[in-house]
Design an enzyme around this catalytic site. Structure first.
Site, PDB file in Angstrom:
ATOM      1  N   ASP A  13      21.149 -13.511  64.535  1.00 39.58           N
ATOM      2  CA  ASP A  13      22.572 -13.442  64.198  1.00 39.58           C
ATOM      3  C   ASP A  13      23.129 -14.757  63.656  1.00 39.58           C
ATOM      4  O   ASP A  13      24.308 -15.071  63.826  1.00 39.58           O
ATOM      5  CB  ASP A  13      23.420 -13.007  65.420  1.00 39.58           C
ATOM      6  CG  ASP A  13      22.984 -11.666  65.953  1.00 39.58           C
ATOM      7  OD1 ASP A  13      22.533 -10.831  65.142  1.00 39.58           O
ATOM      8  OD2 ASP A  13      23.094 -11.446  67.172  1.00 39.58           O
ATOM      9  N   LYS A  16      21.955 -14.582  58.481  1.00 36.37           N
ATOM     10  CA  LYS A  16      20.906 -14.374  57.462  1.00 36.37           C
ATOM     11  C   LYS A  16      21.384 -13.423  56.371  1.00 36.37           C
ATOM     12  O   LYS A  16      21.124 -13.635  55.181  1.00 36.37           O
ATOM     13  CB  LYS A  16      19.629 -13.793  58.114  1.00 36.37           C
ATOM     14  CG  LYS A  16      19.001 -14.712  59.147  1.00 36.37           C
ATOM     15  CD  LYS A  16      17.838 -14.057  59.853  1.00 36.37           C
ATOM     16  CE  LYS A  16      18.219 -12.923  60.775  1.00 36.37           C
ATOM     17  NZ  LYS A  16      19.012 -13.304  61.951  1.00 36.37           N
ATOM     18  N   GLN A 223      15.888 -11.232  63.208  1.00 39.89           N
ATOM     19  CA  GLN A 223      15.880 -11.954  64.481  1.00 39.89           C
ATOM     20  C   GLN A 223      15.840 -13.475  64.257  1.00 39.89           C
ATOM     21  O   GLN A 223      16.284 -13.950  63.224  1.00 39.89           O
ATOM     22  CB  GLN A 223      14.713 -11.497  65.379  1.00 39.89           C
ATOM     23  CG  GLN A 223      14.888 -10.081  65.930  1.00 39.89           C
ATOM     24  CD  GLN A 223      14.461  -8.981  64.988  1.00 39.89           C
ATOM     25  OE1 GLN A 223      13.372  -9.000  64.460  1.00 39.89           O
ATOM     26  NE2 GLN A 223      15.323  -7.989  64.770  1.00 39.89           N
TER      27      GLN A 223
HETATM   28  P1  GDP Z   1      22.400 -12.034  60.874  1.00 47.66           P
HETATM   29  O1  GDP Z   1      21.834 -11.030  61.806  1.00 47.66           O
HETATM   30  O2  GDP Z   1      21.672 -13.346  60.928  1.00 47.66           O
HETATM   31  O3  GDP Z   1      22.536 -11.535  59.463  1.00 47.66           O
HETATM   32  O4  GDP Z   1      23.883 -12.343  61.393  1.00 47.66           O
HETATM   33  P2  GDP Z   1      24.965 -11.248  61.884  1.00 47.66           P
HETATM   34  O5  GDP Z   1      25.491 -10.547  60.715  1.00 47.66           O
HETATM   35  O6  GDP Z   1      24.426 -10.445  63.007  1.00 47.66           O
HETATM   36  O7  GDP Z   1      26.043 -12.196  62.549  1.00 47.66           O
HETATM   37  C1  GDP Z   1      26.671 -13.199  61.824  1.00 47.66           C
HETATM   38  C2  GDP Z   1      28.193 -13.001  61.909  1.00 47.66           C
HETATM   39  O8  GDP Z   1      28.844 -14.166  61.484  1.00 47.66           O
HETATM   40  C3  GDP Z   1      28.696 -11.897  60.991  1.00 47.66           C
HETATM   41  O9  GDP Z   1      29.833 -11.323  61.593  1.00 47.66           O
HETATM   42  C4  GDP Z   1      29.092 -12.657  59.728  1.00 47.66           C
HETATM   43  O10 GDP Z   1      30.083 -11.986  58.982  1.00 47.66           O
HETATM   44  C5  GDP Z   1      29.610 -13.934  60.299  1.00 47.66           C
HETATM   45  N1  GDP Z   1      29.432 -15.145  59.503  1.00 47.66           N
HETATM   46  C6  GDP Z   1      28.374 -15.513  58.729  1.00 47.66           C
HETATM   47  N2  GDP Z   1      28.529 -16.775  58.274  1.00 47.66           N
HETATM   48  C7  GDP Z   1      29.705 -17.217  58.796  1.00 47.66           C
HETATM   49  C8  GDP Z   1      30.398 -18.464  58.726  1.00 47.66           C
HETATM   50  O11 GDP Z   1      29.972 -19.428  58.102  1.00 47.66           O
HETATM   51  N3  GDP Z   1      31.587 -18.539  59.394  1.00 47.66           N
HETATM   52  C9  GDP Z   1      32.095 -17.500  60.116  1.00 47.66           C
HETATM   53  N4  GDP Z   1      33.252 -17.667  60.728  1.00 47.66           N
HETATM   54  N5  GDP Z   1      31.449 -16.332  60.209  1.00 47.66           N
HETATM   55  C10 GDP Z   1      30.281 -16.197  59.563  1.00 47.66           C
HETATM   56  P1  IMO Z   2      19.204 -10.046  63.679  1.00 49.26           P
HETATM   57  O1  IMO Z   2      18.193  -9.765  62.600  1.00 49.26           O
HETATM   58  C1  IMO Z   2      19.973 -11.018  67.849  1.00 49.26           C
HETATM   59  C2  IMO Z   2      17.227  -9.358  70.823  1.00 49.26           C
HETATM   60  C3  IMO Z   2      17.790  -8.323  71.762  1.00 49.26           C
HETATM   61  C4  IMO Z   2      16.971  -8.617  73.006  1.00 49.26           C
HETATM   62  C5  IMO Z   2      15.603  -8.959  72.418  1.00 49.26           C
HETATM   63  C6  IMO Z   2      14.621  -7.786  72.431  1.00 49.26           C
HETATM   64  O2  IMO Z   2      20.481  -9.321  63.524  1.00 49.26           O
HETATM   65  O3  IMO Z   2      19.364 -11.515  63.886  1.00 49.26           O
HETATM   66  P2  IMO Z   2      14.447  -5.643  70.892  1.00 49.26           P
HETATM   67  O4  IMO Z   2      15.412  -4.525  70.674  1.00 49.26           O
HETATM   68  O5  IMO Z   2      14.070  -6.380  69.676  1.00 49.26           O
HETATM   69  O6  IMO Z   2      13.245  -5.199  71.686  1.00 49.26           O
HETATM   70  O7  IMO Z   2      15.242  -6.656  71.860  1.00 49.26           O
HETATM   71  O8  IMO Z   2      15.830  -9.368  71.081  1.00 49.26           O
HETATM   72  N1  IMO Z   2      17.402  -9.060  69.374  1.00 49.26           N
HETATM   73  C7  IMO Z   2      18.297  -9.677  68.594  1.00 49.26           C
HETATM   74  N2  IMO Z   2      19.239 -10.582  68.896  1.00 49.26           N
HETATM   75  N3  IMO Z   2      19.793 -10.622  66.571  1.00 49.26           N
HETATM   76  C8  IMO Z   2      18.831  -9.732  66.271  1.00 49.26           C
HETATM   77  O9  IMO Z   2      18.525  -9.405  64.995  1.00 49.26           O
HETATM   78  C9  IMO Z   2      18.055  -9.184  67.300  1.00 49.26           C
HETATM   79  N4  IMO Z   2      17.061  -8.277  67.341  1.00 49.26           N
HETATM   80  C10 IMO Z   2      16.665  -8.222  68.617  1.00 49.26           C
HETATM   81  O10 IMO Z   2      19.161  -8.518  71.980  1.00 49.26           O
HETATM   82  O11 IMO Z   2      17.451  -9.780  73.635  1.00 49.26           O
HETATM   83 MG    MG Z   3      22.462  -9.804  63.375  1.00 51.95          MG
END
Ligand code: GDP
Ligand code: IMO
Ligand code: MG
Length: 430
Positions: A13, A16, A223
């Site tokens: 999260d 990416k 991840q």
């Molecule tokens: P990913 O799984 O790595 O693609 O990340 P996620 O989408 O799960 O979580 C990232 C969150 O942060 C999302 O809600 C994005 O919209 C938000 N986001 C990404 N870059 C930024 C940033 O630079 N600032 C803020 N405030 N939010 C961001």
């Molecule tokens: P993105 O690509 C954050 C975490 C789960 C749990 C552990 C194992 O959005 O960054 P699983 O379902 O994979 O067997 O869960 O991994 N987890 C993530 N945490 N971002 C993710 O993906 C995750 N994918 C799995 O919360 O702790």
């Molecule tokens: Mg994510």
């Protein structure tokens, strides 16, 4: 033109999706190489706001071929739903292809993921319950069913029969649940197969041709490094490797073909699910970060655990991924913080640790040793160039660069595609 892998540097999260959506503007191909729909990649661009679980974040550009690689586990129902959502927003998926070698998430995988979590009770891992552990276990156990099998109903039936003989024994004898029906599951998956058939192909040769042509290819990770089954906080990890090394295996390329490896890091740390997290803040500051940044899971909606940047874990991540550069996201969340902490080492009993311990029991007992740096007052989310950032924000980045021995080449100051500051990486640090 080149091949770049983009991976998560922390516990997932990191942003990416946003970074790949941005970089894909200049790419010809984006390949997802690991994980499954446990991933949730948020993309905010002129088409709207999307949470992509399986589809590569390059899908919004007409020149980009998107591939779900062999290293991904695919739940076809989720994939078809995601394709529908994109179509509803006017996004074409004509150039989306799926590897015939990718494994399928079957109904028993999601069912067993939930049952296993419940069985662990207070030792639960906090999985996303998307069937990830069970599908990758079956892949290793040679009990898996692959996307290519959807194209051959006879093979599919044989493989499903073999899998159900085993899974139904577990469901009925261990969990005292009714067995899954072979005919119903077969019919359901063959329907998915018909819908997906035009997209299923040997993507290894498609990717090979793009690389040989000199196309610009992005390999999109899921991840983050600290969830890696080998190097993460085992057993609190996921079940496929999120590391840059896995981008070769999950796409069908060799290590010499990757030119750049970008690690995406948040300016602080978050984690969703169980397991040690030395810098977790169970206080006002942790809540402030969570609420300001909306730190709730893109896949499960769970609140994310928040804490200061952990440079010990970060340095480890740089090393095990072989990062060439960093995209630092969420710097804007620190606007208005009078000071910011960075964890530079851990205290374990009487020892000071500067490297990331392999044993989560040790990590659990580590307390962070912090360095305090100055924060900044003014909002930075509209800033477009590095020089206009407050000096304290630039100093914070420089400190992270030197602690991690890796240059920052992009700084993200908000969730939108436009909220990004490119940085001349060469020669600024390390
Ligand atoms: P990913 O799984 O790595 O693609 O990340 P996620 O989408 O799960 O979580 C990232 C969150 O942060 C999302 O809600 C994005 O919209 C938000 N986001 C990404 N870059 C930024 C940033 O630079 N600032 C803020 N405030 N939010 C961001
Ligand atoms: P993105 O690509 C954050 C975490 C789960 C749990 C552990 C194992 O959005 O960054 P699983 O379902 O994979 O067997 O869960 O991994 N987890 C993530 N945490 N971002 C993710 O993906 C995750 N994918 C799995 O919360 O702790
Ligand atoms: Mg994510």
């Amino acid at each position: 033109m080149s091949v770049m892998t983009v991976v998560g540097g922390q516990w997932g999260d990191e942003g990416k999706g946003k970074i790949v959506d941005l970089l894909a503007e200049k790419a010809n191909m984006v390949v997802r190489f690991s994980g499954g729909d446990n991933a949730g990649h948020t993309v905010i661009n002129p088409y709207g706001e999307f949470r992509l679980h399986l589809i590569p974040s390059g899908i919004f550009y007409p020149q980009v071929t998107c591939i779900i690689g062999n290293g991904v586990a695919i739940n076809p129902e989720v994939l078809l739903g995601e394709i529908d959502v994109l179509h509803q927003h006017g996004v074409s998926t004509d150039r989306l292809f799926i590897s015939d070698r990718a494994h399928l998430i079957m109904p028993y995988h999601t069912l067993l993921d939930g049952l296993e979590e419940e069985g662990r009770s207070e030792r639960a891992l906090g999985t996303t319950r998307k069937g990830i552990g069970p599908v990758f276990a079956d892949k290793a156990a040679r009990l898996g069913i692959r996307v290519g099998d959807l194209l051959n109903p006879e093979t599919f039936r044989r493989r499903l029969e073999a899998a159900l003989a085993f899974k139904n024994t577990i469901l009925t004898r261990v969990y005292e649940l009714p067995p899954l029906s072979l005919d119903d599951t077969l019919a359901q998956y063959l329907r998915y197969g018909e819908q997906l058939a035009p997209r299923i192909k040997d993507t290894v040769s498609t990717i090979r041709e793009a690389v040989d042509r000199g196309d610009s290819v992005l390999l999109e990770g899921a991840q983050g490094a600290l969830l890696d089954p080998d190097f993460g906080t085992y057993p609190f990890v996921t079940s496929s490797s999120p590391l840059a090394g896995a981008s070769c295996v999950g796409a069908g390329l060799g290590p010499r073909e990757i030119d750049h490896v970008m690690g995406v890091f948040k300016a602080y740390n978050t984690r969703v699910g169980a397991g040690p997290m030395p810098t977790e803040l169970d206080d006002e500051t942790g809540n402030l970060i969570r609420e300001k940044a909306g730190e709730y899971g893109a896949t499960t909606g769970r609140p994310r655990r928040c804490g200061w940047f952990d440079a010990v874990a970060g340095r480890f991540s740089v090393q095990i991924n072989g990062l060439s550069e960093i995209a630092l996201t969420h710097l804007d969340i620190y606007d208005g913080f009078p000071s910011i902490m960075i964890c530079t080492a851990y205290k374990f009993q009487e020892e000071v640790l500067t490297s990331f311990p392999g044993d989560p029991a040790t990590l659990e007992k580590c307390s962070p040793i912090y360095e305090e740096v100055a924060g900044w007052e003014e909002p930075i989310n509209e800033i477009q160039d590095y020089e206009s950032l407050p000096a304290e924000a630039r100093d914070y980045m420089s400190r992270l660069e030197s602690l991690l021995s890796c240059p920052v080449s992009l700084v993200s100051v908000g969730p939108d595609r436009k909220q990004i500051i490119p940085i001349e990486a060469v020669g600024r640090c390390c």
